[in-house]
Design an enzyme around this catalytic site. Structure first.
Site, mmCIF file in Angstrom:
data_model
loop_
_atom_site.group_PDB
_atom_site.id
_atom_site.type_symbol
_atom_site.label_atom_id
_atom_site.label_comp_id
_atom_site.label_asym_id
_atom_site.label_seq_id
_atom_site.Cartn_x
_atom_site.Cartn_y
_atom_site.Cartn_z
ATOM 1 N N TYR A 31 0.837 -1.191 0.000
ATOM 2 C CA TYR A 31 0.000 0.000 0.000
ATOM 3 C C TYR A 31 0.871 1.239 0.000
ATOM 4 O O TYR A 31 2.084 1.173 0.238
ATOM 5 C CB TYR A 31 -0.944 -0.003 1.218
ATOM 6 C CG TYR A 31 -0.260 0.264 2.535
ATOM 7 C CD1 TYR A 31 0.533 -0.708 3.139
ATOM 8 C CD2 TYR A 31 -0.381 1.503 3.163
ATOM 9 C CE1 TYR A 31 1.174 -0.451 4.345
ATOM 10 C CE2 TYR A 31 0.249 1.759 4.375
ATOM 11 C CZ TYR A 31 1.024 0.783 4.960
ATOM 12 O OH TYR A 31 1.664 1.046 6.139
ATOM 13 N N LYS A 145 6.543 -2.184 1.849
ATOM 14 C CA LYS A 145 5.386 -1.573 2.526
ATOM 15 C C LYS A 145 4.180 -2.508 2.422
ATOM 16 O O LYS A 145 3.186 -2.205 1.760
ATOM 17 C CB LYS A 145 5.097 -0.187 1.946
ATOM 18 C CG LYS A 145 4.249 0.694 2.877
ATOM 19 C CD LYS A 145 4.295 2.135 2.419
ATOM 20 C CE LYS A 145 3.286 3.033 3.123
ATOM 21 N NZ LYS A 145 3.502 3.192 4.560
ATOM 22 N N GLU A 178 12.730 2.061 13.641
ATOM 23 C CA GLU A 178 11.912 3.204 13.222
ATOM 24 C C GLU A 178 10.762 3.322 14.197
ATOM 25 O O GLU A 178 10.751 2.629 15.229
ATOM 26 C CB GLU A 178 11.442 3.023 11.771
ATOM 27 C CG GLU A 178 10.695 1.733 11.533
ATOM 28 C CD GLU A 178 10.350 1.481 10.065
ATOM 29 O OE1 GLU A 178 10.168 2.440 9.314
ATOM 30 O OE2 GLU A 178 10.227 0.308 9.702
ATOM 31 N N LEU A 203 11.450 0.977 6.662
ATOM 32 C CA LEU A 203 10.761 1.439 5.459
ATOM 33 C C LEU A 203 11.470 2.689 4.929
ATOM 34 O O LEU A 203 11.794 3.576 5.714
ATOM 35 C CB LEU A 203 9.307 1.790 5.787
ATOM 36 C CG LEU A 203 8.484 2.080 4.540
ATOM 37 C CD1 LEU A 203 8.026 0.790 3.890
ATOM 38 C CD2 LEU A 203 7.291 2.965 4.858
HETATM 39 N N1 PLP Z 1 7.893 3.537 8.725
HETATM 40 C C1 PLP Z 1 6.733 2.855 8.776
HETATM 41 C C2 PLP Z 1 6.700 1.524 9.437
HETATM 42 C C3 PLP Z 1 5.569 3.399 8.207
HETATM 43 O O1 PLP Z 1 4.411 2.717 8.257
HETATM 44 C C4 PLP Z 1 5.631 4.672 7.595
HETATM 45 C C5 PLP Z 1 4.459 5.297 6.978
HETATM 46 O O2 PLP Z 1 3.342 4.859 7.109
HETATM 47 C C6 PLP Z 1 6.847 5.349 7.591
HETATM 48 C C7 PLP Z 1 7.968 4.747 8.144
HETATM 49 C C8 PLP Z 1 6.988 6.723 6.983
HETATM 50 O O3 PLP Z 1 6.943 6.658 5.584
HETATM 51 P P1 PLP Z 1 6.395 7.872 4.712
HETATM 52 O O4 PLP Z 1 7.245 9.053 5.026
HETATM 53 O O5 PLP Z 1 6.567 7.386 3.310
HETATM 54 O O6 PLP Z 1 4.974 8.086 5.101
#
Ligand code: PLP
Length: 284
Positions: A31, A145, A178, A203
């Protein structure tokens, strides 16, 4: 509200997928959540790149060309009249009798929804956020993701019960991977921005990516290296970044107060840079 499901725009309450969609039975899909700012999708190209990379890793074909996927997203935003908010896109491997293995001929399912989120527009974060640390119990490909989010769901629910909007996840070596749905950062005593390098462990956040660039362009030093929970607790500042939070200052991790317990100046500067970036976006 209007949703997109496999080629059709339908009323949100009537939008359904098949009971044997592999997204439902195996979380076999990926997603994206893309911010909408003044009606424009933010960093759409990088989001579509990450979508393509995840699909390639899972051997799921793109459900449609990039141009068509982008059109669907813009159309869902337009039909829902979203100014500030998000558009959600999910691509699953497809519908098939329940069996772990798959046939390569499956047609991927694609759904998209959009939602208003006026709270994203706050320019100043006055109180900052408290986070709790949790053990990172996820799998070893956190760069994909996937919709398999149970560990994140459990972690964030635990945080909510503790009155916190986020968690810092910690690996077996005591290093922060994270946050629960965002990337984790700290600011060291020399004012340097520290965030974990890209790899299978985290991610590749699109907000993280843009922030690294904006910070460096503004002459701020960014060091991509792992940092421990202990280091974060003793840091001058900490924050997390995501599509919906932009830059969110962290003022407490577990029992440790960060800095003077108020959002720090480096986080505030980075958030301001990001808002300037958003306000400078133009339709492409
Ligand atoms: N890490 C995780 C586990 C996430 O689910 C998300 C976003 O939903 C992020 C980092 C941040 O990613 P982004 O900046 O692309 O929203």
């Amino acid at each position: 509200r209007i949703a997109y499901v496999n080629g059709r725009y339908v009323p949100h309450r009537a939008a359904t997928v098949h009971i044997e969609d592999r997204g439902l039975q195996f979380a076999d899909g990926v997603y994206e959540v893309i911010a909408i700012w003044r009606g424009l999708p933010v960093d759409l190209g990088p989001h579509l790149n990450r979508l393509e990379q995840g699909l390639t890793e899972l051997q799921i074909p793109m459900p449609a060309s990039r141009r068509v996927v982008a059109h669907v997203l813009r159309e869902v935003v337009r039909r829902n009249g979203i100014g500030t908010g998000i558009v959600y896109l999910q691509v699953n491997r497809g519908v098939a009798p329940r069996l772990h293995t798959w046939d390569h001929g499956l047609r991927p399912s694609m759904i998209a929804t959009a939602r208003r989120m006026p709270s994203m527009a706050r320019t100043v974060i006055e109180d900052g956020a408290k986070v709790i640390s949790v053990e990172d119990i996820r799998w070893k490909r956190r760069d994909i993701k996937t919709v398999g989010l149970l560990p994140n769901v459990l972690a964030k629910q635990k945080a909510q019960a503790a009155g916190c909007p986020e968690v810092f996840q910690v690996d077996g070596d005591g290093m922060v991977t994270e946050a629960g749905a965002s990337n984790a950062w700290m600011v060291d005593q020399d004012g340097r921005l520290i965030t974990r390098p890209l790899g299978h462990e985290i991610l590749p956040g699109i907000t993280r990516r843009t922030l690294v660039r904006l910070a460096r362009d503004a002459g701020m030093e960014v060091v991509e290296r792992p940092f421990s929970l202990e280091e974060a607790k003793a840091a001058r500042e900490a924050f997390f970044s995501s599509t919906t939070n932009f830059v969110m200052p962290v003022v407490q991790i577990d029992d440790a107060v960060i800095g003077n317990g108020k959002p720090g100046s480096v986080s505030a500067r980075l958030r301001a840079l990001y808002l300037d970036y958003l306000n400078g976006l133009t339709p492409d």
